[in-house]
Write a protein that holds these residues in place. Structure first.
Motif, PDB file in Angstrom:
ATOM      1  N   GLN A 240      68.911 137.656 125.162  1.00 53.04           N
ATOM      2  CA  GLN A 240      67.652 137.950 124.479  1.00 53.04           C
ATOM      3  C   GLN A 240      67.710 139.303 123.765  1.00 53.04           C
ATOM      4  N   ILE A 241      68.346 140.293 124.406  1.00 49.46           N
ATOM      5  CA  ILE A 241      68.490 141.605 123.762  1.00 49.46           C
ATOM      6  C   ILE A 241      69.316 141.469 122.485  1.00 49.46           C
ATOM      7  N   HIS A 242      70.397 140.714 122.566  1.00 51.16           N
ATOM      8  CA  HIS A 242      71.244 140.473 121.397  1.00 51.16           C
ATOM      9  C   HIS A 242      70.431 139.853 120.258  1.00 51.16           C
ATOM     10  N   GLY A 243      69.623 138.854 120.582  1.00 48.39           N
ATOM     11  CA  GLY A 243      68.816 138.192 119.561  1.00 48.39           C
ATOM     12  C   GLY A 243      67.765 139.102 118.952  1.00 48.39           C
ATOM     13  N   VAL A 244      67.077 139.865 119.806  1.00 47.14           N
ATOM     14  CA  VAL A 244      66.009 140.749 119.316  1.00 47.14           C
ATOM     15  C   VAL A 244      66.577 141.855 118.433  1.00 47.14           C
ATOM     16  N   LEU A 245      67.662 142.490 118.880  1.00 39.98           N
ATOM     17  CA  LEU A 245      68.257 143.582 118.103  1.00 39.98           C
ATOM     18  C   LEU A 245      68.691 143.112 116.715  1.00 39.98           C
ATOM     19  N   ASN A 246      69.346 141.966 116.652  1.00 39.84           N
ATOM     20  CA  ASN A 246      69.836 141.477 115.365  1.00 39.84           C
ATOM     21  C   ASN A 246      68.708 140.971 114.474  1.00 39.84           C
ATOM     22  N   ALA A 247      67.700 140.345 115.060  1.00 38.41           N
ATOM     23  CA  ALA A 247      66.569 139.866 114.258  1.00 38.41           C
ATOM     24  C   ALA A 247      65.811 141.041 113.639  1.00 38.41           C
ATOM     25  N   PRO A 272      61.699 161.593  94.443  1.00 40.54           N
ATOM     26  CA  PRO A 272      62.820 160.844  95.018  1.00 40.54           C
ATOM     27  C   PRO A 272      62.545 160.329  96.433  1.00 40.54           C
ATOM     28  N   ALA A 273      61.258 160.300  96.835  1.00 45.72           N
ATOM     29  CA  ALA A 273      60.931 159.916  98.215  1.00 45.72           C
ATOM     30  C   ALA A 273      61.437 158.506  98.540  1.00 45.72           C
ATOM     31  N   TRP A 274      61.380 157.593  97.530  1.00 46.22           N
ATOM     32  CA  TRP A 274      61.808 156.220  97.797  1.00 46.22           C
ATOM     33  C   TRP A 274      63.260 156.166  98.263  1.00 46.22           C
ATOM     34  N   PHE A 275      64.104 157.034  97.711  1.00 44.56           N
ATOM     35  CA  PHE A 275      65.521 157.014  98.060  1.00 44.56           C
ATOM     36  C   PHE A 275      65.726 157.387  99.532  1.00 44.56           C
ATOM     37  N   TYR A 276      65.046 158.427  99.976  1.00 44.17           N
ATOM     38  CA  TYR A 276      65.221 158.859 101.372  1.00 44.17           C
ATOM     39  C   TYR A 276      64.626 157.840 102.352  1.00 44.17           C
ATOM     40  N   VAL A 277      63.517 157.228 101.953  1.00 45.99           N
ATOM     41  CA  VAL A 277      62.941 156.175 102.806  1.00 45.99           C
ATOM     42  C   VAL A 277      63.889 154.981 102.874  1.00 45.99           C
ATOM     43  N   HIS A 278      64.476 154.625 101.735  1.00 48.32           N
ATOM     44  CA  HIS A 278      65.429 153.509 101.679  1.00 48.32           C
ATOM     45  C   HIS A 278      66.652 153.788 102.556  1.00 48.32           C
ATOM     46  N   VAL A 279      67.215 154.968 102.423  1.00 44.63           N
ATOM     47  CA  VAL A 279      68.400 155.323 103.213  1.00 44.63           C
ATOM     48  C   VAL A 279      68.071 155.352 104.701  1.00 44.63           C
ATOM     49  N   SER A 280      66.913 155.913 105.060  1.00 46.92           N
ATOM     50  CA  SER A 280      66.514 155.975 106.467  1.00 46.92           C
ATOM     51  C   SER A 280      66.335 154.580 107.058  1.00 46.92           C
ATOM     52  N   CYS A 281      65.684 153.702 106.301  1.00 47.48           N
ATOM     53  CA  CYS A 281      65.440 152.346 106.784  1.00 47.48           C
ATOM     54  C   CYS A 281      66.752 151.586 106.963  1.00 47.48           C
ATOM     55  N   ILE A 287      72.356 150.921 112.511  1.00 45.91           N
ATOM     56  CA  ILE A 287      72.599 151.402 113.878  1.00 45.91           C
ATOM     57  C   ILE A 287      72.140 150.372 114.900  1.00 45.91           C
ATOM     58  N   VAL A 288      70.920 149.848 114.718  1.00 41.97           N
ATOM     59  CA  VAL A 288      70.414 148.827 115.644  1.00 41.97           C
ATOM     60  C   VAL A 288      71.262 147.554 115.547  1.00 41.97           C
ATOM     61  N   GLY A 289      71.675 147.220 114.320  1.00 37.41           N
ATOM     62  CA  GLY A 289      72.509 146.034 114.135  1.00 37.41           C
ATOM     63  C   GLY A 289      73.850 146.148 114.821  1.00 37.41           C
ATOM     64  N   VAL A 290      74.460 147.329 114.786  1.00 36.31           N
ATOM     65  CA  VAL A 290      75.731 147.541 115.479  1.00 36.31           C
ATOM     66  C   VAL A 290      75.538 147.376 116.987  1.00 36.31           C
ATOM     67  N   ALA A 291      74.408 147.852 117.507  1.00 34.24           N
ATOM     68  CA  ALA A 291      74.116 147.666 118.936  1.00 34.24           C
ATOM     69  C   ALA A 291      74.000 146.176 119.271  1.00 34.24           C
ATOM     70  N   ILE A 317      81.420 139.251 109.555  1.00 32.74           N
ATOM     71  CA  ILE A 317      81.304 139.541 108.118  1.00 32.74           C
ATOM     72  C   ILE A 317      80.153 140.512 107.860  1.00 32.74           C
ATOM     73  N   LEU A 318      79.026 140.299 108.535  1.00 40.15           N
ATOM     74  CA  LEU A 318      77.875 141.191 108.362  1.00 40.15           C
ATOM     75  C   LEU A 318      78.211 142.615 108.788  1.00 40.15           C
ATOM     76  N   PHE A 319      78.907 142.752 109.904  1.00 44.52           N
ATOM     77  CA  PHE A 319      79.278 144.086 110.363  1.00 44.52           C
ATOM     78  C   PHE A 319      80.195 144.771 109.351  1.00 44.52           C
ATOM     79  N   CYS A 320      81.155 144.031 108.800  1.00 46.94           N
ATOM     80  CA  CYS A 320      82.083 144.625 107.824  1.00 46.94           C
ATOM     81  C   CYS A 320      81.351 145.025 106.548  1.00 46.94           C
ATOM     82  N   LEU A 321      80.491 144.136 106.029  1.00 41.15           N
ATOM     83  CA  LEU A 321      79.762 144.452 104.802  1.00 41.15           C
ATOM     84  C   LEU A 321      78.790 145.610 105.015  1.00 41.15           C
ATOM     85  N   GLY A 322      78.113 145.617 106.171  1.00 38.22           N
ATOM     86  CA  GLY A 322      77.199 146.717 106.463  1.00 38.22           C
ATOM     87  C   GLY A 322      77.921 148.045 106.556  1.00 38.22           C
ATOM     88  N   THR A 323      79.110 148.030 107.153  1.00 35.04           N
ATOM     89  CA  THR A 323      79.901 149.263 107.252  1.00 35.04           C
ATOM     90  C   THR A 323      80.350 149.735 105.868  1.00 35.04           C
TER      91      THR A 323
END
Length: 434
Positions: A240-247, A272-281, A287-291, A317-323
């Motif tokens: 369940q943790i795996h599913g919740v984190l990835n979802a 430029p606020a949109w850029f920092y919000v985008h990068v933060s999100c 990070i959560v996806g890697v977990a 594939i998702l992990f590689c593309l995200g990295t």
């Protein structure tokens, strides 16, 4: 007279005490006899009703040379084993069953637990007919879907009578070992659909090993009730943790980050606020996806006999593309750089690929985890809301861009046009001899 009366009274009292004593003893003796009689009668009743596989006779005149009284869930296994052909003919009996329950008996070729077992399922349909089918068990939260087993099964059938279901089948064992890991189970029905069985009590102890030649069996489900329940609960929690984190990460935060980058930057006040919000999100999503990805690797290492190839491949594939996206951010050229155009193409292509694959893989995860329908519907609702916002923001931002370009074009027109002298600026300059 007084002495005589006293003597007679004493004698009466003495006689009265003797009568109560003797009478009480007689009554106690009678009660003891009654209790003993009832005890003998009850023991005879229980002994007559207690079932043993050795005394059972099948109505179909089938004869099985070996049988075993399974330790829990009122279950019994009868079998004939032919070592020359490696064929196993079985009759699995499950008593004390209501019409709203399913039963199952399985062999696990790879381990002693439920996950990975190859099951024979039977239950009575709402129209009174019996259904018997095979189902490979790939997870602890299985929906018992019909499927082909890892070994051959023939002559599969089931009968039901007097709160007892019997499954008959002939199994072609895939190896010559006479020891098999068996699992048996029961659970509730919702209409004609099997539901998840209880994860406590006898239902977590219904497994063991069986020697087909000697008939000796041992229970592996009794690693202690608490230990078995903790192991199953731990596995389910990790799932369940795996599913919740990835979802949450790949399936919600990533699309939100993309919406922020595409639509907020249209508004000059958001730069430029949109850029920092985008990068933060997107960083938080990564990070959560890697977990969540790491939790999936852990689950895979704990259950090597269970493989979800498509789900695992998409996850890698998702992990590689995200990295790659994270490292590409460090190599992002400046706005006026000649390679910035190509970097934008790469960044958008990879980003939208990640979002598409994420949503696909999350639905594959739903099919594996098989949670309550409300969780799947909730995620569908979130994705639908994000899609709706993307559609109307796309239209609204295009309207803003087009309006802005028109305004800029109007501002670039020569100021002498349609001047007070009634001529354009070019004509005025010619008139002045310019």
């Amino acid at each position: 007279m007084e002495r005589g009366e006293r003597r007679s009274n004493k004698a009466a009292v003495h006689e009265d005490k003797w009568w109560w004593t003797a009478g009480g003893a007689a009554i106690m003796a009678r009660m003891l006899e009654l209790v003993l009689s009832l005890s003998i009668l009850m023991s005879m009743v229980f002994s007559s009703t207690a079932q043993s596989c050795k005394s059972y006779a099948f109505s179909s005149n089938k004869i099985f040379r070996a049988c075993n009284d399974l330790p829990v869930l009122n279950s019994y296994l009868h079998w004939n084993y032919d070592s020359s052909s490696n064929k196993l003919q079985i009759a699995y009996r499950h008593t004390g069953i209501t019409s709203s329950m399913w039963v199952a008996w399985a062999i696990n070729p790879t381990s002693t637990g439920m996950a990975g077992s190859q099951a024979l399922i039977a239950y009575r349909r709402t129209d009174g007919t019996m259904r018997a089918y095979t189902s490979p068990i790939s997870s602890y939260q299985t929906s018992l879907q019909e499927g082909k087993l890892s070994f051959d099964v023939s002559d599969l059938s089931a009968t039901s009578a007097k709160n007892e279901i019997i499954i008959f089948a002939t199994i072609g064992l895939s190896n010559s070992s006479t020891n098999v890991n068996q699992v048996w189970q029961d659970g509730p029905l919702s209409g004609n659909t099997p539901q998840i069985h209880t994860t406590s009590g006898s239902n977590v102890k219904s497994m063991g090993t069986l020697n087909l030649l000697s008939g000796e069996s041992s229970s592996t489900g009794g690693m202690t009730k608490l230990g078995r329940e903790i192991k199953i609960l731990s596995y389910l929690i990790k799932f369940q943790i795996h599913g919740v984190l990835n979802a949450v990460s790949w399936g919600i935060l990533m699309p939100i980050g993309a919406l922020i980058a595409r639509y907020l930057k249209v508004f000059k006040s958001a730069d430029p606020a949109w850029f920092y919000v985008h990068v933060s999100c997107q960083s938080m999503a990564y990070i959560v996806g890697v977990a969540g990805w790491g939790t999936g690797l852990k689950l895979g290492s704990e259950s090597p006999s269970i493989q979800y190839d498509a789900h695992r491949t998409i996850g890698i594939i998702l992990f590689c593309l995200g990295t790659l996206q994270v490292f590409a951010l460090l190599l992002r050229p400046k706005t006026d750089h000649k390679y910035r155009f190509y970097w934008n193409i790469y960044h958008h292509l990879v980003g939208y690929s990640v979002i598409t694959l994420s949503i696909i893989n999350i639905f594959k995860g739903f099919a594996i985890l098989n949670p309550a329908e409300k969780w799947k519907n909730a995620y569908i609702g979130v994705i639908a809301a994000l899609a709706f916002n993307a559609v109307w923001l796309e239209g609204y931002t295009w309207y803003i861009v087009v309006k802005r370009k028109r305004s800029e074009n109007d501002g670039k027109m020569p100021r002498g046009m349609n001047g007070s002298n009634g001529t354009n600026g070019y004509g005025a300059r010619q008139h002045q001899g310019v």
